[in-house]
Design a protein around this motif. Structure first.
Motif, PDB file in Angstrom:
ATOM      1  N   VAL A 249     -10.585   3.392   2.151  1.00 45.19           N
ATOM      2  CA  VAL A 249      -9.930   4.265   1.172  1.00 45.19           C
ATOM      3  C   VAL A 249      -8.566   4.700   1.707  1.00 45.19           C
ATOM      4  CG1 VAL A 249     -10.047   6.468  -0.056  1.00 45.19           C
ATOM      5  CG2 VAL A 249     -12.095   5.041   0.134  1.00 45.19           C
ATOM      6  N   ARG A 250      -8.525   5.065   2.958  1.00 44.21           N
ATOM      7  CA  ARG A 250      -7.269   5.497   3.585  1.00 44.21           C
ATOM      8  C   ARG A 250      -6.233   4.372   3.601  1.00 44.21           C
ATOM      9  NH1 ARG A 250      -7.149   8.258   9.532  1.00 44.21           N
ATOM     10  NH2 ARG A 250      -4.912   8.545   9.666  1.00 44.21           N
ATOM     11  N   GLU A 251      -6.683   3.162   3.898  1.00 39.50           N
ATOM     12  CA  GLU A 251      -5.781   2.001   3.892  1.00 39.50           C
ATOM     13  C   GLU A 251      -5.171   1.819   2.500  1.00 39.50           C
ATOM     14  OE1 GLU A 251      -6.096  -2.839   4.031  1.00 39.50           O
ATOM     15  OE2 GLU A 251      -7.581  -1.704   5.147  1.00 39.50           O
ATOM     16  N   GLU A 252      -6.001   1.944   1.478  1.00 36.35           N
ATOM     17  CA  GLU A 252      -5.486   1.795   0.106  1.00 36.35           C
ATOM     18  C   GLU A 252      -4.500   2.913  -0.232  1.00 36.35           C
ATOM     19  OE1 GLU A 252      -7.298  -1.778  -0.367  1.00 36.35           O
ATOM     20  OE2 GLU A 252      -5.731  -0.844  -1.548  1.00 36.35           O
ATOM     21  N   LEU A 253      -4.766   4.119   0.224  1.00 31.58           N
ATOM     22  CA  LEU A 253      -3.824   5.222   0.013  1.00 31.58           C
ATOM     23  C   LEU A 253      -2.488   4.932   0.691  1.00 31.58           C
ATOM     24  CD1 LEU A 253      -3.035   8.035  -0.949  1.00 31.58           C
ATOM     25  CD2 LEU A 253      -4.134   8.945   1.118  1.00 31.58           C
ATOM     26  N   GLU A 254      -2.534   4.421   1.913  1.00 34.27           N
ATOM     27  CA  GLU A 254      -1.297   4.081   2.616  1.00 34.27           C
ATOM     28  C   GLU A 254      -0.516   3.017   1.861  1.00 34.27           C
ATOM     29  OE1 GLU A 254      -2.695   3.054   6.522  1.00 34.27           O
ATOM     30  OE2 GLU A 254      -2.955   5.165   7.093  1.00 34.27           O
ATOM     31  N   GLU A 255      -1.213   2.059   1.256  1.00 30.19           N
ATOM     32  CA  GLU A 255      -0.537   1.032   0.462  1.00 30.19           C
ATOM     33  C   GLU A 255       0.106   1.650  -0.782  1.00 30.19           C
ATOM     34  OE1 GLU A 255      -3.414  -2.064  -0.147  1.00 30.19           O
ATOM     35  OE2 GLU A 255      -3.552  -2.479   1.994  1.00 30.19           O
TER      36      GLU A 255
ATOM     37  N   LEU B  68       2.698   0.299  -8.097  1.00 30.32           N
ATOM     38  CA  LEU B  68       2.126   1.587  -7.702  1.00 30.32           C
ATOM     39  C   LEU B  68       0.816   1.843  -8.448  1.00 30.32           C
ATOM     40  CD1 LEU B  68       2.205   4.289  -6.218  1.00 30.32           C
ATOM     41  CD2 LEU B  68       3.712   5.135  -8.042  1.00 30.32           C
ATOM     42  N   ALA B  69       0.796   1.534  -9.735  1.00 35.94           N
ATOM     43  CA  ALA B  69      -0.424   1.720 -10.524  1.00 35.94           C
ATOM     44  C   ALA B  69      -1.560   0.854  -9.991  1.00 35.94           C
ATOM     45  CB  ALA B  69      -0.155   1.403 -11.994  1.00 35.94           C
ATOM     46  N   VAL B  70      -1.256  -0.379  -9.624  1.00 32.98           N
ATOM     47  CA  VAL B  70      -2.283  -1.275  -9.062  1.00 32.98           C
ATOM     48  C   VAL B  70      -2.841  -0.682  -7.774  1.00 32.98           C
ATOM     49  CG1 VAL B  70      -2.648  -3.539  -7.981  1.00 32.98           C
ATOM     50  CG2 VAL B  70      -1.419  -3.371 -10.160  1.00 32.98           C
ATOM     51  N   GLU B  71      -1.970  -0.190  -6.925  1.00 30.04           N
ATOM     52  CA  GLU B  71      -2.433   0.415  -5.667  1.00 30.04           C
ATOM     53  C   GLU B  71      -3.280   1.655  -5.935  1.00 30.04           C
ATOM     54  OE1 GLU B  71      -2.383  -1.023  -2.847  1.00 30.04           O
ATOM     55  OE2 GLU B  71      -0.959  -2.609  -3.340  1.00 30.04           O
ATOM     56  N   ALA B  72      -2.885   2.465  -6.908  1.00 26.32           N
ATOM     57  CA  ALA B  72      -3.665   3.663  -7.251  1.00 26.32           C
ATOM     58  C   ALA B  72      -5.038   3.272  -7.788  1.00 26.32           C
ATOM     59  CB  ALA B  72      -2.908   4.514  -8.270  1.00 26.32           C
TER      60      ALA B  72
ATOM     61  N   VAL C 261      -7.181   2.470  -4.854  1.00 28.75           N
ATOM     62  CA  VAL C 261      -7.659   3.694  -4.194  1.00 28.75           C
ATOM     63  C   VAL C 261      -8.884   4.220  -4.941  1.00 28.75           C
ATOM     64  CG1 VAL C 261      -7.140   6.111  -3.648  1.00 28.75           C
ATOM     65  CG2 VAL C 261      -5.401   4.358  -3.259  1.00 28.75           C
ATOM     66  N   ALA C 262      -8.781   4.304  -6.264  1.00 28.74           N
ATOM     67  CA  ALA C 262      -9.889   4.824  -7.071  1.00 28.74           C
ATOM     68  C   ALA C 262     -11.128   3.941  -6.937  1.00 28.74           C
ATOM     69  CB  ALA C 262      -9.463   4.939  -8.538  1.00 28.74           C
ATOM     70  N   ALA C 263     -10.944   2.640  -6.935  1.00 21.68           N
ATOM     71  CA  ALA C 263     -12.080   1.717  -6.827  1.00 21.68           C
ATOM     72  C   ALA C 263     -12.777   1.858  -5.475  1.00 21.68           C
ATOM     73  CB  ALA C 263     -11.610   0.273  -7.037  1.00 21.68           C
ATOM     74  N   MET C 264     -12.004   1.968  -4.406  1.00 20.60           N
ATOM     75  CA  MET C 264     -12.615   2.085  -3.082  1.00 20.60           C
ATOM     76  C   MET C 264     -13.253   3.459  -2.887  1.00 20.60           C
ATOM     77  SD  MET C 264     -12.514  -0.904  -1.817  1.00 20.60           S
ATOM     78  CE  MET C 264     -12.753  -1.390  -3.526  1.00 20.60           C
ATOM     79  N   ALA C 265     -12.701   4.490  -3.523  1.00 15.77           N
ATOM     80  CA  ALA C 265     -13.342   5.805  -3.474  1.00 15.77           C
ATOM     81  C   ALA C 265     -14.683   5.758  -4.198  1.00 15.77           C
ATOM     82  CB  ALA C 265     -12.431   6.867  -4.090  1.00 15.77           C
TER      83      ALA C 265
ATOM     84  N   GLY D 160     -16.107  -4.028  -0.392  1.00 18.72           N
ATOM     85  CA  GLY D 160     -14.916  -4.699   0.069  1.00 18.72           C
ATOM     86  C   GLY D 160     -14.242  -3.892   1.138  1.00 18.72           C
ATOM     87  N   SER D 161     -13.653  -4.596   2.054  1.00 21.55           N
ATOM     88  CA  SER D 161     -12.808  -3.937   3.025  1.00 21.55           C
ATOM     89  C   SER D 161     -11.767  -4.945   3.437  1.00 21.55           C
ATOM     90  CB  SER D 161     -13.611  -3.458   4.223  1.00 21.55           C
ATOM     91  OG  SER D 161     -14.194  -4.524   4.904  1.00 21.55           O
ATOM     92  N   GLY D 162     -10.668  -4.461   3.899  1.00 25.61           N
ATOM     93  CA  GLY D 162      -9.602  -5.320   4.349  1.00 25.61           C
ATOM     94  C   GLY D 162      -8.626  -5.628   3.229  1.00 25.61           C
TER      95      GLY D 162
END
Length: 141
Positions: free
Chosen positions: A36-42, A83-87, A90-94, A135-137
């Motif tokens: 989740v943190r990795e996705e937030l950083e992206e 940005l929307a894709v990255e957000a 984040v939501a999916a991994m959360a 998923g991870s990575g």
């Protein structure tokens, strides 16, 4: 706005489903939090070019009473979509993290009390068309 929000939620579920097909459920809260943190950083990195175009290029053109180039608007739209894709990721991994927590981390061997887990019945009861797994990575999405 409600229709767009509903569409975004569908995209979150679609992203989660795609990630779940490629990667197993998170093994632990540590793994889930890191993803989740990795996705937030992206997402944070994705906002940089958007801000650059809006706060620098667009603003400089407006201050100079010049027409903002069409290519700048295209770049702004693409940066906003990225940005929307990255957000959404984040939501999916959360959501994936939440599922792992609710299912007592199916990727782990033991529960928090050190007892072997009973894997029967540890499926995703709130599936909304979302398979368990995860998923991870970076390459998962």
């Amino acid at each position: 706005m409600d229709a767009v929000r509903k569409d975004v939620r569908r995209l979150v579920n679609k992203e989660l489903e795609a990630a779940n097909k490629r990667f197993p459920q998170f093994a632990s809260p540590h793994e889930g939090q890191n993803v989740v943190r990795e996705e937030l950083e992206e997402a944070e990195r994705a906002i940089v070019p958007l801000k650059l175009y809006i706060e620098t290029r667009m603003w400089n053109m407006v201050k100079a009473n010049q027409t903002v180039p069409k290519d700048d608007f295209k770049a702004i739209r693409e940066a906003a979509v990225n940005l929307a894709v990255e957000a959404i990721q984040v939501a999916a991994m959360a959501k994936k993290f939440e599922h792992g927590q609710r299912n007592n981390w199916p990727g782990a061997r033991e529960d928090s009390h050190g007892e072997e887990k009973n894997r029967a019945g540890s499926g995703n009861s709130d599936n909304h068309h979302e398979p368990t797994g995860g998923g991870s990575g970076k390459d998962r999405l």
